[in-house]
Scaffold this motif. Sequence first.
Motif, PDB file in Angstrom:
ATOM      1  N   ARG A 112       2.590   2.193  -3.091  1.00 18.28           N
ATOM      2  CA  ARG A 112       1.219   3.257  -4.202  1.00 18.28           C
ATOM      3  C   ARG A 112       0.943   4.170  -3.679  1.00 18.28           C
ATOM      4  N   ASN A 113       0.948   4.891  -3.175  1.00 20.30           N
ATOM      5  CA  ASN A 113       0.432   5.508  -2.951  1.00 20.30           C
ATOM      6  C   ASN A 113       2.599   6.315  -2.753  1.00 20.30           C
ATOM      7  N   ARG A 114       3.279   5.747  -3.058  1.00 20.77           N
ATOM      8  CA  ARG A 114       4.378   6.994  -3.020  1.00 20.77           C
ATOM      9  C   ARG A 114       4.890   7.326  -4.435  1.00 20.77           C
ATOM     10  N   THR A 115       4.380   5.684  -5.549  1.00 22.99           N
ATOM     11  CA  THR A 115       3.983   5.465  -6.385  1.00 22.99           C
ATOM     12  C   THR A 115       3.243   7.418  -6.952  1.00 22.99           C
ATOM     13  N   SER A 116       2.453   7.350  -6.758  1.00 26.54           N
ATOM     14  CA  SER A 116       0.835   7.660  -7.051  1.00 26.54           C
ATOM     15  C   SER A 116       1.566   9.903  -6.943  1.00 26.54           C
ATOM     16  N   ARG A 117       1.709   9.868  -5.703  1.00 27.98           N
ATOM     17  CA  ARG A 117       2.533  10.819  -5.095  1.00 27.98           C
ATOM     18  C   ARG A 117       3.065  11.639  -6.287  1.00 27.98           C
ATOM     19  N   THR A 132       1.162  15.146 -11.393  1.00 28.26           N
ATOM     20  CA  THR A 132       0.379  15.665 -10.497  1.00 28.26           C
ATOM     21  C   THR A 132       0.835  16.231  -9.646  1.00 28.26           C
ATOM     22  N   GLN A 185       0.952  -1.240  -0.456  1.00 29.51           N
ATOM     23  CA  GLN A 185      -0.169  -0.056  -0.147  1.00 29.51           C
ATOM     24  C   GLN A 185       1.264   1.674   0.783  1.00 29.51           C
ATOM     25  N   GLU A 186       2.015   1.499   0.884  1.00 28.13           N
ATOM     26  CA  GLU A 186       2.676   2.491   1.016  1.00 28.13           C
ATOM     27  C   GLU A 186       3.587   2.149   0.346  1.00 28.13           C
ATOM     28  N   ASN A 225       3.587  11.222  -8.733  1.00 30.09           N
ATOM     29  CA  ASN A 225       3.424  11.254 -10.180  1.00 30.09           C
ATOM     30  C   ASN A 225       3.804  12.196 -10.847  1.00 30.09           C
TER      31      ASN A 225
END
Length: 187
Positions: free
Chosen positions: A155-160, A165, A152-153, A162
């Motif tokens: 995935r969050n790191r990757t999206s943060r 964004t 989960q962390e 991007n």
Amino acid sequence: MAEIKKDFKQISESQITITELMLPSHSNFSGKIHGGHILNLMDQIAFACASKHSSNYCVTASVNKVDFLNPIEVGELLTMKASINFTGRTSMVVGVRVISENIRTGETKHCNSSYFTMVAKDDNGKSVPVPGIILTTKKEIRRFARSIIRQQEGRNRTSRFNTKTFKIDDYLPLFENSNSKIDLKNT
């Protein structure tokens, strides 16, 4: 809907331990074993553990956090232990622990622990379902839960971060005491 394999295995059924003597050919000029050699050995034992669990060929999808905690000397015995910590539909997280032992003194050192995400493949290279694991101790439950949180962390790191964004202003305070200089006039 994708096929889901319904069988489960005990973690102990696929655990692997390998011990190898560290030779001069594995070292740098100061007699320490190359980190790349250790990573290669860790990848091999992760592959063996995942393949044993899944009864399939496996590939390395990712390696999470590799910290070299203590140097490994020429002439030491290196013991690596691998265990399935988590099973997804087609992937497994293999925990690998590396310990060195001085043969003359018997002193042991924890040198590294890392987590390899391995994916089971069929003969055509397609991902295939893997057996689940039966969790029988608090330690096994903790490792499984830690793997879920780590995913989960990630995935969050990757999206943060991007590129579409990412907002520079949100992160500028991080640079105040860093060894860097920002010069945006060239972009």
